[in-house]
Write a protein that holds these residues in place. Structure first.
Motif, PDB file in Angstrom:
ATOM      1  N   LYS A  25       0.828  -1.191   0.000  1.00 30.86           N
ATOM      2  CA  LYS A  25       0.000   0.000   0.000  1.00 30.86           C
ATOM      3  C   LYS A  25       0.869   1.250   0.000  1.00 30.86           C
ATOM      4  O   LYS A  25       1.770   1.380   0.825  1.00 30.86           O
ATOM      5  CB  LYS A  25      -0.908  -0.004   1.240  1.00 30.86           C
ATOM      6  CG  LYS A  25      -1.871   1.164   1.306  1.00 30.86           C
ATOM      7  CD  LYS A  25      -2.747   1.081   2.544  1.00 30.86           C
ATOM      8  CE  LYS A  25      -3.692   2.269   2.653  1.00 30.86           C
ATOM      9  NZ  LYS A  25      -4.533   2.212   3.873  1.00 30.86           N
ATOM     10  N   PRO A  26       0.637   2.193  -0.921  1.00 33.83           N
ATOM     11  CA  PRO A  26       1.457   3.417  -0.944  1.00 33.83           C
ATOM     12  C   PRO A  26       1.326   4.195   0.359  1.00 33.83           C
ATOM     13  O   PRO A  26       0.241   4.376   0.889  1.00 33.83           O
ATOM     14  CB  PRO A  26       0.881   4.207  -2.129  1.00 33.83           C
ATOM     15  CG  PRO A  26       0.182   3.187  -2.981  1.00 33.83           C
ATOM     16  CD  PRO A  26      -0.336   2.148  -2.023  1.00 33.83           C
ATOM     17  N   GLY A  27       2.456   4.649   0.877  1.00 35.21           N
ATOM     18  CA  GLY A  27       2.469   5.440   2.095  1.00 35.21           C
ATOM     19  C   GLY A  27       2.379   4.641   3.369  1.00 35.21           C
ATOM     20  O   GLY A  27       2.418   5.219   4.459  1.00 35.21           O
ATOM     21  N   ALA A  28       2.258   3.307   3.264  1.00 33.74           N
ATOM     22  CA  ALA A  28       2.159   2.480   4.468  1.00 33.74           C
ATOM     23  C   ALA A  28       3.549   2.210   5.034  1.00 33.74           C
ATOM     24  O   ALA A  28       4.566   2.301   4.337  1.00 33.74           O
ATOM     25  CB  ALA A  28       1.453   1.165   4.156  1.00 33.74           C
ATOM     26  N   VAL A  29       3.590   1.863   6.303  1.00 33.09           N
ATOM     27  CA  VAL A  29       4.855   1.542   6.938  1.00 33.09           C
ATOM     28  C   VAL A  29       5.411   0.259   6.336  1.00 33.09           C
ATOM     29  O   VAL A  29       4.668  -0.651   5.955  1.00 33.09           O
ATOM     30  CB  VAL A  29       4.663   1.384   8.465  1.00 33.09           C
ATOM     31  CG1 VAL A  29       3.747   0.208   8.784  1.00 33.09           C
ATOM     32  CG2 VAL A  29       5.999   1.220   9.167  1.00 33.09           C
ATOM     33  N   GLN A  30       6.730   0.192   6.218  1.00 28.69           N
ATOM     34  CA  GLN A  30       7.406  -1.008   5.734  1.00 28.69           C
ATOM     35  C   GLN A  30       8.428  -1.432   6.773  1.00 28.69           C
ATOM     36  O   GLN A  30       9.228  -0.608   7.243  1.00 28.69           O
ATOM     37  CB  GLN A  30       8.078  -0.766   4.385  1.00 28.69           C
ATOM     38  CG  GLN A  30       7.089  -0.527   3.253  1.00 28.69           C
ATOM     39  CD  GLN A  30       7.754  -0.558   1.891  1.00 28.69           C
ATOM     40  OE1 GLN A  30       8.937  -0.835   1.763  1.00 28.69           O
ATOM     41  NE2 GLN A  30       6.978  -0.265   0.854  1.00 28.69           N
ATOM     42  N   VAL A  31       8.404  -2.718   7.112  1.00 29.92           N
ATOM     43  CA  VAL A  31       9.227  -3.235   8.198  1.00 29.92           C
ATOM     44  C   VAL A  31      10.048  -4.405   7.705  1.00 29.92           C
ATOM     45  O   VAL A  31       9.526  -5.316   7.050  1.00 29.92           O
ATOM     46  CB  VAL A  31       8.344  -3.682   9.390  1.00 29.92           C
ATOM     47  CG1 VAL A  31       9.190  -4.335  10.466  1.00 29.92           C
ATOM     48  CG2 VAL A  31       7.582  -2.500   9.953  1.00 29.92           C
TER      49      VAL A  31
END
Length: 727
Positions: free
Chosen positions: A253-259
Motif C-alpha cells: 500500500k502506498p504510504g504504508a509503513v514497511q518493516v
C-alpha cells in the motif's frame, strides 16, 4: 375345598418356550454380529451421510477405515478426507480440504452420553492432519447454531494433535502456511462453566504447542519463524528465528509503513495466558528479545499510539521486565537514515494501555524505568553533507542520566563545494566531542509532552571547526544561530546549567582575494551558561540566560566573557562584556595575512575591555584597548605567494604615520575609546555579530575612521561562486 392334581404341561408349551429362548439367543447373536461386523460400516456411512446432509451436498467426507472397540470404549478412524464436492460453494461455507491419517478416541463415557450428561472421554489423538483453507465464508450462516459445548457437554482428559500442517489462501499463493505442529492439552471441559473458568485456557487446564516453520502475510509483509513453543503449565512462550520481510519494490500500500525485522530468539516467561483470554490482559514476568534487527520505513501519516495499535490483541499489557540483547534499529526512507547498533536495554514495570500513555503516568515509553547502552549510532544531516556518529550511548532513567561518548560530525563536502551546492556562502562545520552527558534529565516530562528539561549538561573537550569560503553571494535568510531563534522551537527546552570544559574553536577562512587559508583558534575554552530555556515560565527579561566563559586566543591571550540575554525577547537584546589580557598583536597574523593581506609588524596589547549591546537593529558599546608599538604592513599576492611590493611599502608607511595610533593612551595621556557601532545583519549568526562589533571598536581605537571601520567590520560585497571542481 378338595385337592385336585395340577394338570401336566403339554408338549406344545415346552416347544413354545424353547422357541422364545432360541429367538432371544438368535437376536443376541445377530446384535453381536452386527456390532462386530455391521456397526463399523454403519457408523462410517452415517458420518459420511451426515456431512453430505448438513452441507447440502457441497462437501463430501470419505473415511477409509473405521473400527470400534466397545469393551475398550474406543473409536479409531483411518484415512479421513473432507473436500468440496462442487465447484461452487455457498457463501456461508468456507472452501477447505482436510486430510487426517489417524483418529483415535478412547475411554468414551457412553452411559453419560446417552443420558445427556457431561460425557467423559479419556483421550483423543489426531495424527497427520493436513488442513488447507482456500477461503473463509463470506458471510455468517442465517441461523447460527449454539456453541458445540452447549449442545453436547464434554470432558476430555487428554488431547493430542501430532504432525499437523496446513495452509490458508489460494493454493498457488497462500497467505499462511504451517509445516508441522504438535499440540497437546489436558483436562478439557467443554461446558459453559469450562468456557468461563478464568483458570482455564480455551477450556483446558493446560496447553502445550510446538509449531514449526509457520508463515503468514500481513499488510503485504511476509512473517516466518522456525519454531514457536508455548506451554501454559510452564507459563512460557518462545519464538525461534522470527523474520518479517517487507513488500517488494512497487508493491504494498502506498504510504504504508514497511518493516524488515529479524530476531533469532524471543523468550517470554511467567505468561498468564488464561488472564489474557478472559480478561484481555497480557501479563508476564519477563520478556527477552535476542538480537532483534529492525529496519523500517515510516508511514506517510503518523500512526496511532502503540497502545491503540495493540488494542485488538489486549486492553492492557503488564510485563515486569523487558530485556533487549544486542539489538539494531534503523530508519530508512528519510534523508537522515538514523541507525543504532548493539542496543542493550532493560525496562522494568512495562505497562501498555491508554492510562500508561497519559501525561502524568510517570512512565518512559510505557515503562517505570529504562537502563541500557548502545554501540555506534549514525545519521546524516543535510544528506550527504554531514555524516554524524556517536560511539556509545548510556541511559539510566532512574538516575536521570544520559551520556554520549565519541560524538563526531565530519563533512563530506568542502566549504567551496557547499557554496556551489547552496548558491551562497555557507559555513562548513566539523565537530568532535569525546563526551556529552546530561544530569538530572526529566525523562517523564519528555515522555509526557516532548519537552526537554535537564538540570545540567556537560560537554567535555569539544572541538568545533568552522570553515568558510568568501566566494559567492550572502544568504539573505535570517540565521537560525541566534538566541531569539529559540522562540520558534515547538518543544520547550530547559537546561538549568550548560558547561563546556576545555573546548576548542577553530575558524578557517578562504577569502576572495587569495586561495590561502586563514586560521584562528580559541583554546582552553571553559564556559558555563545558566537558564538555557525557551519555557515562558522560566525565561524572561527578569530571569534571563546568563553565562561566563574563559579561553585563550591562539593559546596566548587569555579572554574572559560574560553574557546575559532573554531567549524570548522579540527585540533580540543581548549584553556581552569581558576582557582580553596581554598578548602580541601578531597572533592575529594567521587570519588577517592570508585573508586581508595585512600583517601586524609589531604591537603589544596590555588589556582590552568591552561592553557590547546588541538587538535586532544594531550593535553598540565602548571598547577600551591599551596597547603599544602598533605597526602594520600591507602586502600583495602574486604567483601564489604573499609579498611586499613597492607600492604596499609606501601605503604601509603612510597608514602607520598618518592613520594608525601606534599606542593607547596617546603620548599626551589621552585615552581613545573605540565605539562598537555596527549594523546588525540578521543573516549572520550571533557570533558573527559579536565579532563585527569587536572588530569595529578595535579599528576605531587604533585610528581607523568611523565609517571605514563600520564598512570594514561588516559583510563585503558579493563575489562569484567558486568554479566547478574548486575545493
Amino acid at each position: 375345598m378338595s385337592d385336585s392334581p395340577t394338570p401336566p404341561t403339554s408338549p406344545a408349551t415346552h416347544h413354545w418356550g424353547r422357541w422364545v429362548l432360541l429367538s432371544l439367543a438368535l437376536l443376541v447373536l445377530a446384535a453381536l454380529g452386527w456390532l462386530k461386523w455391521g456397526l463399523d460400516p454403519w457408523l462410517r456411512g452415517k458420518l459420511e451421510k451426515t456431512v453430505t446432509t448438513q452441507t447440502h451436498g457441497q462437501y463430501a467426507l470419505h473415511v477409509a477405515g473405521l473400527r470400534t472397540e466397545l469393551l475398550a470404549r474406543s473409536l479409531h478412524l483411518r484415512g479421513v478426507v473432507l473436500r468440496p464436492s462442487t465447484e461452487q460453494l455457498a457463501d456461508t461455507l468456507p472452501r477447505l480440504t482436510a486430510r487426517l491419517a489417524r483418529f483415535d478416541l478412547s475411554g468414551v463415557g457412553l452411559l453419560a452420553l446417552l443420558r445427556g450428561r457431561t460425557a467423559g472421554i479419556d483421550s483423543l489423538t489426531l495424527d497427520s492432519l493436513r488442513l488447507d483453507v482456500a477461503a473463509l465464508a463470506r458471510r455468517p450462516a442465517p441461523h447460527p447454531t449454539p456453541p458445540f459445548y452447549q449442545q453436547r457437554p464434554l470432558r476430555l482428559g487428554y488431547l493430542a494433535l501430532r504432525h499437523a500442517g496446513g495452509s490458508f489462501g489460494p493454493a498457488g499463493a497462500p497467505t499462511g502456511q504451517l509445516r508441522e505442529a504438535t499440540v497437546s492439552a489436558r483436562d478439557l471441559l467443554f461446558t459453559s462453566a469450562g468456557a468461563t473458568d478464568t483458570q482455564r485456557l480455551a477450556f483446558a487446564a493446560g496447553w502445550r504447542a510446538v509449531l514449526r516453520q509457520p508463515m503468514g502475510k500481513l499488510g503485504g509483509h511476509t512473517i516466518t519463524a522456525q519454531l514457536v513453543d508455548f506451554s501454559s503449565d510452564r507459563q512460557f512462550f518462545g519464538l525461534d528465528s522470527l523474520r518479517i520481510v517487507p513488500p517488494a519494490a512497487g508493491q504494498g500500500k502506498p504510504g504504508a509503513v514497511q518493516v524488515s525485522f529479524t530476531m533469532p530468539g524471543l523468550w517470554v516467561r511467567g505468561l498468564r495466558a488464561a488472564a489474557w483470554q478472559h480478561l484481555h490482559r497480557l501479563r508476564a514476568d519477563s520478556a527477552l528479545l535476542v538480537t532483534p534487527h529492525l529496519t523500517f520505513k515510516p508511514p506517510a501519516q503518523a500512526p496511532p499510539p502503540v497502545w491503540k495499535l495493540l488494542q485488538p490483541l489486549f486492553d492492557q499489557a503488564d510485563v515486569r521486565q523487558l530485556a533487549i540483547s544486542d539489538g539494531y534499529l534503523a530508519v530508512v526512507g528519510v534523508s537522515e537514515k538514523p541507525a543504532v547498533r548493539h542496543m542493550y536495554g532493560v525496562a522494568r514495570g512495562l505497562r501498555i494501555d491508554s492510562a500508561a500513555a497519559h501525561p502524568g503516568a510517570k512512565r518512559v515509553l510505557y515503562a517505570r524505568n529504562w537502563m541500557g547502552h548502545t554501540g555506534r549510532i549514525t545519521a546524516t544531516f543535510q544528506a550527504p553533507v554531514y555524516p554524524t556518529s556517536i560511539e556509545h550511548a548510556l541511559l539510566n532513567t532512574d538516575k536521570k542520566s544520559l551520556r554520549f561518548t565519541g560524538l563526531a560530525l565530519r563533512p563530506t563536502l568542502s566549504a567551496a563545494q557547499l557554496n556551489r551546492r547552496s548558491g551562497y556562502q555557507t559555513t562548513q562545520l566539523r565537530v568532535l566531542m569525546p563526551e556529552l552527558r546530561a544530569e538530572g534529565f526529566d525523562f517523564y516530562r519528555l515522555s509526557d509532552d516532548s519537552h526537554i528539561q535537564i538540570a545540567r549538561v556537560v560537554a567535555e573537550r569539544p572541538y568545533l571547526e568552522a570553515r568558510s569560503d568568501g566566494r559567492g553571494p550572502i544568504n539573505k535568510t535570517p540565521s537560525i544561530l541566534t538566541p531569539e531563534a529559540m522562540r520558534r522551537l515547538r518543544a520547550h527546552l530547559d537546561v538549568r546549567q550548560l558547561d563546556v570544559r576545555n573546548g576548542t574553536i577553530a575558524a578557517v577562512y578562504r577569502s576572495p582575494r587569495t586561495p590561502l587559508l586563514g586560521t584562528f583558534v580559541i583554546n582552553r575554552l571553559n564556559a558555563t551558561l545558566h537558564n538555557v530555556s525557551n519555557d515562558p515560565q522560566r525565561m524572561s527579561l527578569a530571569h534571563p540566560l546568563t553565562g561566563e566563559a574563559t579561553g585563550y586566543l591562539q593559546n596566548q591571550c587569555r579572554t574572559q566573557l560574560h553574557l546575559t540575554t532573554s531567549l524570548l525577547d522579540p527585540q533580540g537584546r543581548q549584553h556581552l562584556w569581558g576582557s582580553f589580557e596581554a598578548a602580541p598583536l601578531s597572533l592575529l597574523n594567521s587570519i588577517v595575512t592570508p585573508t586581508r593581506l595585512i600583517t601586524f609588524k609589531s604591537g603589544q596589547v596590555q588589556r582590552i575591555t568591552f561592553d557590547e549591546h546588541l538587538d535586532r537593529q544594531r550593535v553598540s558599546g565602548p571598547l577600551r584597548a591599551t596597547y603599544t608599538d602598533l605597526k602594520i604592513n600591507y602586502l600583495g599576492y602574486k604567483d601564489g605567494q604573499v609579498k611586499k611590493t613597492f607600492l604596499n611599502r609606501i601605503k604601509s608607511g603612510l597608514v602607520n604615520s598618518l592613520v594608525i595610533r601606534d599606542q593607547n593612551p596617546r603620548p599626551g595621556g589621552r585615552f581613545v575609546v573605540g565605539q562598537m557601532t555596527s549594523k546588525r545583519e540578521l543573516q549572520f549568526s550571533t557570533f558573527t555579530a559579536w565579532r563585527q562589533g569587536l572588530l569595529c571598536g578595535l579599528l576605531q581605537s587604533v585610528g581607523v575612521p568611523d565609517k571605514l571601520a563600520q564598512q570594514f567590520s561588516q559583510s563585503s560585497d558579493p563575489t562569484p561562486l567558486p568554479p566547478a571542481g574548486a575545493r
